[in-house]
Design a protein around this motif. Sequence first.
Motif, PDB file in Angstrom:
ATOM      1  N   HIS A 124       0.832  -1.203   0.000  1.00 16.69           N
ATOM      2  CA  HIS A 124       0.000   0.000   0.000  1.00 16.69           C
ATOM      3  C   HIS A 124       0.867   1.254   0.000  1.00 16.69           C
ATOM      4  CE1 HIS A 124      -3.639  -2.271   0.538  1.00 16.69           C
ATOM      5  NE2 HIS A 124      -3.160  -2.869   1.621  1.00 16.69           N
ATOM      6  N   PHE A 125       2.044   1.161   0.565  1.00 14.81           N
ATOM      7  CA  PHE A 125       2.924   2.319   0.699  1.00 14.81           C
ATOM      8  C   PHE A 125       3.668   2.634  -0.595  1.00 14.81           C
ATOM      9  CE2 PHE A 125       2.157   0.817   4.946  1.00 14.81           C
ATOM     10  CZ  PHE A 125       1.912   2.000   5.640  1.00 14.81           C
ATOM     11  N   ASP A 126       3.747   1.690  -1.515  1.00 13.96           N
ATOM     12  CA  ASP A 126       4.403   1.964  -2.796  1.00 13.96           C
ATOM     13  C   ASP A 126       3.685   3.069  -3.565  1.00 13.96           C
ATOM     14  OD1 ASP A 126       6.745   0.187  -3.303  1.00 13.96           O
ATOM     15  OD2 ASP A 126       5.295  -1.362  -2.804  1.00 13.96           O
ATOM     16  N   GLY A 127       2.403   3.226  -3.305  1.00 16.28           N
ATOM     17  CA  GLY A 127       1.638   4.278  -3.974  1.00 16.28           C
ATOM     18  C   GLY A 127       1.830   5.654  -3.379  1.00 16.28           C
ATOM     19  N   VAL A 128       2.613   5.746  -2.285  1.00 16.75           N
ATOM     20  CA  VAL A 128       2.797   7.021  -1.582  1.00 16.75           C
ATOM     21  C   VAL A 128       4.163   7.641  -1.870  1.00 16.75           C
ATOM     22  CG1 VAL A 128       2.996   8.068   0.718  1.00 16.75           C
ATOM     23  CG2 VAL A 128       1.256   6.328   0.295  1.00 16.75           C
ATOM     24  N   PHE A 129       5.207   6.836  -1.755  1.00 15.53           N
ATOM     25  CA  PHE A 129       6.565   7.385  -1.731  1.00 15.53           C
ATOM     26  C   PHE A 129       6.972   8.121  -3.002  1.00 15.53           C
ATOM     27  CE2 PHE A 129       6.870   4.251   1.698  1.00 15.53           C
ATOM     28  CZ  PHE A 129       7.420   5.048   2.690  1.00 15.53           C
ATOM     29  N   HIS A 130       6.640   7.590  -4.159  1.00 19.35           N
ATOM     30  CA  HIS A 130       7.087   8.276  -5.376  1.00 19.35           C
ATOM     31  C   HIS A 130       6.463   9.659  -5.504  1.00 19.35           C
ATOM     32  CE1 HIS A 130       3.464   6.190  -6.895  1.00 19.35           C
ATOM     33  NE2 HIS A 130       3.380   7.202  -7.737  1.00 19.35           N
ATOM     34  N   TRP A 131       5.234   9.844  -4.970  1.00 25.32           N
ATOM     35  CA  TRP A 131       4.597  11.174  -5.028  1.00 25.32           C
ATOM     36  C   TRP A 131       5.356  12.186  -4.172  1.00 25.32           C
ATOM     37  CZ3 TRP A 131       1.802  12.334  -8.880  1.00 25.32           C
ATOM     38  CH2 TRP A 131       1.004  11.371  -9.500  1.00 25.32           C
ATOM     39  N   ILE A 132       5.916  11.736  -3.082  1.00 25.70           N
ATOM     40  CA  ILE A 132       6.703  12.637  -2.230  1.00 25.70           C
ATOM     41  C   ILE A 132       7.896  13.175  -3.006  1.00 25.70           C
ATOM     42  CG2 ILE A 132       8.148  12.754  -0.152  1.00 25.70           C
ATOM     43  CD1 ILE A 132       6.267  10.565   1.050  1.00 25.70           C
ATOM     44  N   PHE A 133       8.551  12.298  -3.765  1.00 27.18           N
ATOM     45  CA  PHE A 133       9.736  12.736  -4.499  1.00 27.18           C
ATOM     46  C   PHE A 133       9.381  13.461  -5.792  1.00 27.18           C
ATOM     47  CE2 PHE A 133      11.308   9.836  -1.382  1.00 27.18           C
ATOM     48  CZ  PHE A 133      12.422  10.521  -0.920  1.00 27.18           C
ATOM     49  N   ILE A 134       8.214  13.229  -6.326  1.00 25.12           N
ATOM     50  CA  ILE A 134       7.737  14.060  -7.443  1.00 25.12           C
ATOM     51  C   ILE A 134       7.478  15.474  -6.927  1.00 25.12           C
ATOM     52  CG2 ILE A 134       5.777  14.438  -9.007  1.00 25.12           C
ATOM     53  CD1 ILE A 134       5.717  11.350  -9.378  1.00 25.12           C
ATOM     54  N   TYR A 135       6.890  15.582  -5.735  1.00 23.61           N
ATOM     55  CA  TYR A 135       6.705  16.891  -5.097  1.00 23.61           C
ATOM     56  C   TYR A 135       8.056  17.580  -4.901  1.00 23.61           C
ATOM     57  CZ  TYR A 135       6.472  20.023  -1.055  1.00 23.61           C
ATOM     58  OH  TYR A 135       6.646  21.078  -0.195  1.00 23.61           O
ATOM     59  N   MET A 136       9.057  16.847  -4.395  1.00 26.04           N
ATOM     60  CA  MET A 136      10.382  17.439  -4.189  1.00 26.04           C
ATOM     61  C   MET A 136      11.010  17.870  -5.510  1.00 26.04           C
ATOM     62  SD  MET A 136      11.991  15.125  -1.114  1.00 26.04           S
ATOM     63  CE  MET A 136      13.582  15.873  -1.215  1.00 26.04           C
ATOM     64  N   ALA A 137      10.800  17.086  -6.554  1.00 23.70           N
ATOM     65  CA  ALA A 137      11.308  17.474  -7.873  1.00 23.70           C
ATOM     66  C   ALA A 137      10.644  18.762  -8.339  1.00 23.70           C
ATOM     67  CB  ALA A 137      11.074  16.343  -8.881  1.00 23.70           C
ATOM     68  N   ALA A 138       9.340  18.893  -8.093  1.00 29.68           N
ATOM     69  CA  ALA A 138       8.621  20.115  -8.484  1.00 29.68           C
ATOM     70  C   ALA A 138       9.152  21.327  -7.714  1.00 29.68           C
ATOM     71  CB  ALA A 138       7.125  19.945  -8.238  1.00 29.68           C
ATOM     72  N   VAL A 139       9.422  21.161  -6.423  1.00 23.00           N
ATOM     73  CA  VAL A 139       9.986  22.256  -5.623  1.00 23.00           C
ATOM     74  C   VAL A 139      11.347  22.654  -6.174  1.00 23.00           C
ATOM     75  CG1 VAL A 139      10.919  22.858  -3.337  1.00 23.00           C
ATOM     76  CG2 VAL A 139       8.707  21.713  -3.519  1.00 23.00           C
ATOM     77  N   ASN A 140      12.175  21.669  -6.505  1.00 20.33           N
ATOM     78  CA  ASN A 140      13.507  21.967  -7.053  1.00 20.33           C
ATOM     79  C   ASN A 140      13.421  22.602  -8.437  1.00 20.33           C
ATOM     80  OD1 ASN A 140      15.622  21.126  -5.116  1.00 20.33           O
ATOM     81  ND2 ASN A 140      14.513  19.204  -5.212  1.00 20.33           N
ATOM     82  N   LEU A 141      12.462  22.180  -9.242  1.00 20.62           N
ATOM     83  CA  LEU A 141      12.273  22.802 -10.554  1.00 20.62           C
ATOM     84  C   LEU A 141      11.860  24.258 -10.396  1.00 20.62           C
ATOM     85  CD1 LEU A 141      12.102  22.654 -13.648  1.00 20.62           C
ATOM     86  CD2 LEU A 141       9.744  21.857 -13.389  1.00 20.62           C
ATOM     87  N   LEU A 142      10.917  24.532  -9.490  1.00 20.93           N
ATOM     88  CA  LEU A 142      10.507  25.919  -9.237  1.00 20.93           C
ATOM     89  C   LEU A 142      11.673  26.747  -8.696  1.00 20.93           C
ATOM     90  CD1 LEU A 142       6.956  25.370  -7.717  1.00 20.93           C
ATOM     91  CD2 LEU A 142       7.513  26.331  -9.963  1.00 20.93           C
ATOM     92  N   ALA A 143      12.491  26.155  -7.826  1.00 19.10           N
ATOM     93  CA  ALA A 143      13.667  26.857  -7.298  1.00 19.10           C
ATOM     94  C   ALA A 143      14.664  27.142  -8.411  1.00 19.10           C
ATOM     95  CB  ALA A 143      14.320  26.026  -6.194  1.00 19.10           C
ATOM     96  N   LEU A 144      14.841  26.199  -9.321  1.00 20.55           N
ATOM     97  CA  LEU A 144      15.742  26.390 -10.455  1.00 20.55           C
ATOM     98  C   LEU A 144      15.253  27.527 -11.348  1.00 20.55           C
ATOM     99  CD1 LEU A 144      18.117  25.375 -12.236  1.00 20.55           C
ATOM    100  CD2 LEU A 144      16.519  23.774 -13.262  1.00 20.55           C
TER     101      LEU A 144
END
Length: 196
Positions: A124-144
């Motif tokens: 059940h947790f496999d559906g959660v973790f990748h979204w956290i890192f997609i969020y982090m990628a979006a934050v880093n893209l906005l920062a870039l």
Amino acid sequence: MKLSNLILFTIASIAFFYIQLWDDRIVTPLYLFLLGFSTIYGVYTKNINMAHIAGFIFILTGISHIIFETGLINEATPEENKLLQGTLIYGTQLLISLLIAIVLIFRVQTSRALSKSKNIELTHFDGVFHWIFIYMAAVNLLALLENIAWSYFELKSWTLIYDNFEGLIYIAWALCCGALLTMMICSKKPTEQLAQ
């Protein structure tokens, strides 16, 4: 206690704790410690799915930490070139976040390639973790993008992400740790007990 309440309480507690510290010299080692502990706990309890999820995140986050702690990026670029330096910093973090997200999206296939265990399965947790890192990628893209606007186009008032960067990342780390701690709790208690 219901599982959803347990998850929300765990995540809120960790987020509050991280944001109160607000110092990457404390929060980053604490985050890496929790990832390492989760990996060891997964190995100890013979929960290969937890061990792999936590281990993949731990290894790739550890590599990122080493890159920035050793100063590889700062030594490779002149300090006066803020555009190049910011692009390398946020670009590296963006690539690592995307790499972690991709590894977690294909976690079952990656785990099966690394291990012959028959217990590797989608949790059940496999559906959660990748979204956290997609969020982090979006934050880093906005920062870039903000860094480019700030340093190249001289839009000096564009610092929203820069001013809140640590908090935005700490929220993702808290979500990740909260999900891992909840995964540990759920691995010890049967689902029927959590639903009560």
